[in-house]
Design a protein around this motif. Structure first.
Motif, PDB file in Angstrom:
ATOM      1  N   HIS A 223      28.371  16.174  27.422  1.00 31.88           N
ATOM      2  CA  HIS A 223      27.787  17.050  26.410  1.00 31.88           C
ATOM      3  C   HIS A 223      28.817  17.353  25.323  1.00 31.88           C
ATOM      4  N   THR A 224      28.334  17.544  24.107  1.00 29.64           N
ATOM      5  CA  THR A 224      29.144  18.092  23.014  1.00 29.64           C
ATOM      6  C   THR A 224      28.461  19.382  22.564  1.00 29.64           C
ATOM      7  N   ASP A 225      29.044  20.041  21.591  1.00 35.19           N
ATOM      8  CA  ASP A 225      28.444  21.277  21.088  1.00 35.19           C
ATOM      9  C   ASP A 225      27.488  21.034  19.924  1.00 35.19           C
ATOM     10  N   ASP A 226      27.145  19.771  19.665  1.00 32.01           N
ATOM     11  CA  ASP A 226      26.204  19.457  18.594  1.00 32.01           C
ATOM     12  C   ASP A 226      24.765  19.618  19.081  1.00 32.01           C
ATOM     13  N   TYR A 227      23.833  19.630  18.098  1.00 28.65           N
ATOM     14  CA  TYR A 227      22.415  19.711  18.446  1.00 28.65           C
ATOM     15  C   TYR A 227      21.870  18.311  18.740  1.00 28.65           C
ATOM     16  N   GLY A 228      20.756  18.268  19.485  1.00 28.93           N
ATOM     17  CA  GLY A 228      20.085  17.003  19.722  1.00 28.93           C
ATOM     18  C   GLY A 228      20.766  16.162  20.786  1.00 28.93           C
ATOM     19  N   GLU A 229      20.288  14.945  20.949  1.00 26.59           N
ATOM     20  CA  GLU A 229      20.846  14.021  21.933  1.00 26.59           C
ATOM     21  C   GLU A 229      20.999  12.658  21.277  1.00 26.59           C
ATOM     22  N   SER A 230      22.065  11.942  21.611  1.00 32.02           N
ATOM     23  CA  SER A 230      22.342  10.627  21.026  1.00 32.02           C
ATOM     24  C   SER A 230      22.666   9.642  22.133  1.00 32.02           C
ATOM     25  N   TYR A 231      22.088   8.450  22.016  1.00 34.04           N
ATOM     26  CA  TYR A 231      22.313   7.430  23.046  1.00 34.04           C
ATOM     27  C   TYR A 231      22.595   6.080  22.406  1.00 34.04           C
ATOM     28  N   PHE A 232      23.390   5.295  23.101  1.00 30.65           N
ATOM     29  CA  PHE A 232      23.639   3.906  22.736  1.00 30.65           C
ATOM     30  C   PHE A 232      23.201   3.073  23.932  1.00 30.65           C
ATOM     31  N   SER A 233      22.036   2.441  23.814  1.00 35.12           N
ATOM     32  CA  SER A 233      21.459   1.744  24.965  1.00 35.12           C
ATOM     33  C   SER A 233      21.452   0.236  24.741  1.00 35.12           C
ATOM     34  N   PHE A 234      21.657  -0.511  25.836  1.00 38.07           N
ATOM     35  CA  PHE A 234      21.777  -1.964  25.763  1.00 38.07           C
ATOM     36  C   PHE A 234      21.018  -2.609  26.922  1.00 38.07           C
ATOM     37  N   VAL A 235      20.476  -3.778  26.651  1.00 35.41           N
ATOM     38  CA  VAL A 235      19.835  -4.597  27.686  1.00 35.41           C
ATOM     39  C   VAL A 235      20.460  -5.982  27.653  1.00 35.41           C
ATOM     40  N   ASN A 236      21.061  -6.398  28.756  1.00 30.04           N
ATOM     41  CA  ASN A 236      21.715  -7.712  28.829  1.00 30.04           C
ATOM     42  C   ASN A 236      22.648  -7.949  27.644  1.00 30.04           C
ATOM     43  N   GLY A 237      23.329  -6.890  27.222  1.00 31.48           N
ATOM     44  CA  GLY A 237      24.311  -7.018  26.155  1.00 31.48           C
ATOM     45  C   GLY A 237      23.779  -6.804  24.756  1.00 31.48           C
ATOM     46  N   THR A 238      22.473  -6.664  24.595  1.00 31.05           N
ATOM     47  CA  THR A 238      21.889  -6.479  23.271  1.00 31.05           C
ATOM     48  C   THR A 238      21.610  -5.000  23.016  1.00 31.05           C
ATOM     49  N   TYR A 239      22.028  -4.513  21.857  1.00 30.39           N
ATOM     50  CA  TYR A 239      21.833  -3.114  21.481  1.00 30.39           C
ATOM     51  C   TYR A 239      20.356  -2.875  21.177  1.00 30.39           C
ATOM     52  N   THR A 240      19.736  -1.962  21.921  1.00 26.30           N
ATOM     53  CA  THR A 240      18.327  -1.633  21.700  1.00 26.30           C
ATOM     54  C   THR A 240      18.276  -0.340  20.874  1.00 26.30           C
ATOM     55  N   SER A 241      18.262  -0.504  19.561  1.00 25.26           N
ATOM     56  CA  SER A 241      18.354   0.654  18.661  1.00 25.26           C
ATOM     57  C   SER A 241      17.165   1.590  18.805  1.00 25.26           C
ATOM     58  N   GLU A 242      16.010   1.067  19.249  1.00 25.92           N
ATOM     59  CA  GLU A 242      14.821   1.902  19.406  1.00 25.92           C
ATOM     60  C   GLU A 242      14.588   2.298  20.861  1.00 25.92           C
ATOM     61  N   GLY A 243      15.583   2.024  21.725  1.00 20.72           N
ATOM     62  CA  GLY A 243      15.473   2.447  23.120  1.00 20.72           C
ATOM     63  C   GLY A 243      14.469   1.620  23.900  1.00 20.72           C
ATOM     64  N   GLY A 244      13.584   2.313  24.614  1.00 23.13           N
ATOM     65  CA  GLY A 244      12.603   1.626  25.442  1.00 23.13           C
ATOM     66  C   GLY A 244      12.517   2.255  26.815  1.00 23.13           C
ATOM     67  N   THR A 245      11.928   1.525  27.752  1.00 23.74           N
ATOM     68  CA  THR A 245      11.688   2.088  29.083  1.00 23.74           C
ATOM     69  C   THR A 245      12.983   2.413  29.814  1.00 23.74           C
ATOM     70  N   HIS A 246      14.039   1.638  29.592  1.00 29.02           N
ATOM     71  CA  HIS A 246      15.311   1.919  30.276  1.00 29.02           C
ATOM     72  C   HIS A 246      15.903   3.239  29.825  1.00 29.02           C
TER      73      HIS A 246
ATOM     74  N   PHE B 199      21.154 -12.893  34.051  1.00 29.95           N
ATOM     75  CA  PHE B 199      20.935 -11.772  33.136  1.00 29.95           C
ATOM     76  C   PHE B 199      21.241 -12.186  31.708  1.00 29.95           C
ATOM     77  N   SER B 200      20.517 -13.166  31.209  1.00 26.63           N
ATOM     78  CA  SER B 200      20.759 -13.680  29.862  1.00 26.63           C
ATOM     79  C   SER B 200      19.930 -12.906  28.851  1.00 26.63           C
ATOM     80  N   VAL B 201      20.453 -12.818  27.619  1.00 23.67           N
ATOM     81  CA  VAL B 201      19.706 -12.184  26.534  1.00 23.67           C
ATOM     82  C   VAL B 201      18.644 -13.147  26.016  1.00 23.67           C
ATOM     83  N   GLY B 202      19.022 -14.395  25.793  1.00 24.26           N
ATOM     84  CA  GLY B 202      18.146 -15.345  25.102  1.00 24.26           C
ATOM     85  C   GLY B 202      17.211 -16.101  26.011  1.00 24.26           C
ATOM     86  N   LEU B 203      16.364 -15.403  26.744  1.00 24.58           N
ATOM     87  CA  LEU B 203      15.500 -16.077  27.702  1.00 24.58           C
ATOM     88  C   LEU B 203      14.413 -16.925  27.058  1.00 24.58           C
ATOM     89  N   ASN B 204      14.134 -16.724  25.762  1.00 26.89           N
ATOM     90  CA  ASN B 204      13.022 -17.443  25.164  1.00 26.89           C
ATOM     91  C   ASN B 204      13.381 -18.848  24.698  1.00 26.89           C
TER      92      ASN B 204
END
Length: 610
Positions: free
Chosen positions: A241-264, A108-113
């Motif tokens: 849940h919090t009492d704020d509006y909207g939804e917020s996520y911090f998503s990662f793939v193999n340790g890398t922060y995916t700021s724009e999300g994606g299929t996961h 599960f490496s980040v740098g597969l390329n």
């Protein structure tokens, strides 16, 4: 007519390292000077630390030592297996060389390329790598990716790898590492790898509970029920849940922060909805279930497909069904196991549903009223080009919306703008302070409603009509107040706009200092001093120098203004360091604590000599 100059001699083949130096953006995303968290120097450091973290993930080495010198030299030492001594040079200088193509070694490496370390090497004036294995070491020195020398011998050092590099100042001019950005990155490594210790010049980064610690850091005990947490070999998540509006996520793939999300991330969101509906036996909507959620998600994928080299968005579609089902089962099981938390959860969903239904009639009235006024939004001078739905424009082709105050300022910007890519929304006065206001206020306030319609973010952020939203207010107290009111509006109702780093502040000069030969535009007192010195050296003393203070944007003539919103415009990006701080900051500066705020101002008042 034949162009005889176009022949074989004009066809150029670049070596892989030459290509990295010629087109660095293809490998690290952007260059920059360190003032933005995605600037290249942080990507270089990340690529080296990623390799060290991969060793920990594979079960080798529980500590990573990092040092960043005042001279910009970065040093990363891990205690993993160490690069095989016979392949040290190839692994850091030959593209498509590395063990990460072998899934038996790196699952599960980040740098597969096979490019990361080579890019760091090519973009550094000095790059030194040392591998320690079983009592022996091998060191290789490089300059701009070219091998300068190597040596091998015995050592008493523990197994592992040491990499030292100096980013090339020709590619990263005047760069400087910002401690805040490095802290954020290292804490994310710690949260994603519970039990791993990272050390930066003596400061330790260690998490015992992984994503639960990250979630707690972001919400700071503002969750309305204990977080739902799940972890297995390839998937971990935590949310509440919090009492704020909207939804917020911090998503990662193999340790890398995916700021724009994606299929996961989309699969995770769908899994939450299906889990709640399975538990309740009802058919709640996704909006009602997820409004107010703050979540963290980490997945491990053997062959991740990213939409860019900087890995901001995951594209794998084959993982979707597995994540949806795993999240659905975990959420439903948790709600069955913890009935008290389940009651609060379902009550929150039902409240969201009631608020949405109450809003429907308010929204209908607001839309009907807007149609009666005009087919177009009256305060908006739109531009011709807009980004495709859900896809920001390519760099250099972005469009933007300037939000400004009053007709005079709007007039200057409208006259000076590029009508193809620059739109202007003019406020009639100070906008409403929406802190702690219900969502229906947004629909009852004509100006706020018009701004939301201009941006087209009522239904979804993917509809956003502009790549950049720029606050262009006067450089005085009233302008600052309007700016704060606008930021409160975005943070309260449309936090994702700022989380996605789409909001900017336009910096315009406060003073113009000139003589007959030269003009300086000054943003600070220091700029004024430097301009005076420069003009006195070339002019005829103080009498030939004219100093003008711009009280507002409307006082800057359109021909002058054009340069301040042109290609070299000065923009400050609005960013959120921690979600948990947003509420505190807003309540202090925009809440009903006037005496406390007044005392703070008095305590921090700076009196300048006249």
């Amino acid at each position: 007519m034949t162009d005889h100059q176009y022949d074989e001699s004009k066809i150029k083949t670049l070596s892989s390292l030459e290509h990295i130096r010629k087109r660095p953006g293809m490998y690290i995303g952007r260059l920059g000077d360190g003032s933005h968290p995605d600037d290249g120097i942080y990507i270089l450091l990340k690529e080296i630390v990623d390799n060290a973290v991969d060793e920990y993930i594979m079960g080798f080495g529980k500590r990573i030592d990092i040092h960043i010198g005042d001279d910009g030299v970065c040093r990363v030492r891990d205690y993993g297996r160490g690069i095989p001594l016979g392949k040290v040079v190839e692994c850091v200088s030959v593209i498509n060389t590395g063990a990460k193509y072998n899934t038996e070694v790196f699952q599960f490496s980040v740098g597969l390329n096979g490019v990361g370390t080579k890019a760091v090497n090519a973009l550094s004036t000095r790059f030194v790598v040392t591998a320690f294995r079983d009592g022996r070491h091998k060191t290789a020195w490089f300059a701009h990716g070219l091998l300068q020398g190597e040596e091998e011998g015995k050592t008493n050092e523990k197994n592992g790898t040491l990499v030292e590099f100096l980013p090339d100042p020709d590619l990263f001019p005047d760069y400087r590492f910002d401690q805040q950005y490095i802290d954020q990155r290292l804490w994310r490594y710690a949260y994603l790898n519970a039990g791993l210790t990272l050390s930066l010049d003596g400061a330790l980064y260690l998490s015992k509970h992984g994503l639960l610690d990250l979630l707690d850091h972001e919400i700071n005990d503002e969750g309305i029920y204990p977080p739902i947490h799940f972890a297995d070999k390839t998937l971990e998540f935590a949310f509440t849940h919090t009492d704020d509006y909207g939804e917020s996520y911090f998503s990662f793939v193999n340790g890398t922060y995916t700021s724009e999300g994606g299929t996961h991330l989309s699969a995770f969101r769908e899994g939450i909805l299906k889990g709640v509906n399975e538990f309740t036996g009802k058919k709640f909507s996704g909006l009602d279930v997820r409004d107010g959620i703050v979540g963290t998600l980490a997945v491990k994928v053997q062959e991740p497909i990213f939409e860019s080299q900087t890995k901001n968005k995951l594209g794998n579609t084959d993982i979707r069904a597995g994540i949806v089902n795993a999240v659905k089962d975990a959420v439903a099981t948790h709600l069955y196991k913890f009935p008290e938390a389940a009651e609060i959860f379902v009550d929150k969903v039902q409240r969201n549903e009631r608020v949405r239904r109450e809003l429907q009639s308010v929204r209908r009235d607001a839309k009907a009223k807007a149609k009666k006024i005009a087919f177009k939004i009256p305060q908006l001078k739109d531009c011709k080009y807009h980004p495709s739905r859900g896809r920001p424009s390519k760099p250099g082709r972005e469009n933007m919306l300037f939000i400004t105050e009053g007709q005079s300022a709007a007039g200057s910007i409208v006259s000076a703008r590029d009508p193809l890519t620059q739109a202007v929304f003019s406020l009639k006065g100070k906008p409403m302070n929406v802190l702690d206001q219900r969502l229906d206020v947004l629909y009852k306030n004509e100006e706020m409603y018009s701004l939301m319609q201009a941006l087209d973010i009522e239904e979804s952020m993917t509809n956003l009509r502009y790549d950049k939203v720029i606050l262009a207010t006067d450089a005085d107290i009233d302008g600052l107040h309007i700016r704060n009111l606008l930021l409160t509006f975005f943070l309260h109702y449309f936090e994702l706009l700022i989380k996605q780093e789409r909001v900017y502040i336009l910096e315009t000069p406060i003073f113009r200092v000139r003589n007959k030969q030269k003009t300086f535009y000054c943003y600070t007192d220091q700029d004024i001093d430097e301009a005076m010195v420069a003009l006195k050296a070339k002019g005829k003393g103080d009498r030939a120098i004219e100093t003008t203070r711009f009280k507002g944007l409307g006082e800057i003539s359109p021909p002058e203004f054009r340069q301040f919103i042109g290609p070299d415009m000065r923009l400050k990006q609005v960013r959120i360091d921690s979600l948990s701080e947003v509420g505190k900051v807003l309540r202090f500066y925009m809440g009903k604590n006037t005496p406390e705020r007044k005392q703070y101002i008095m305590d921090h008042l700076i009196v300048r000599p006249v």
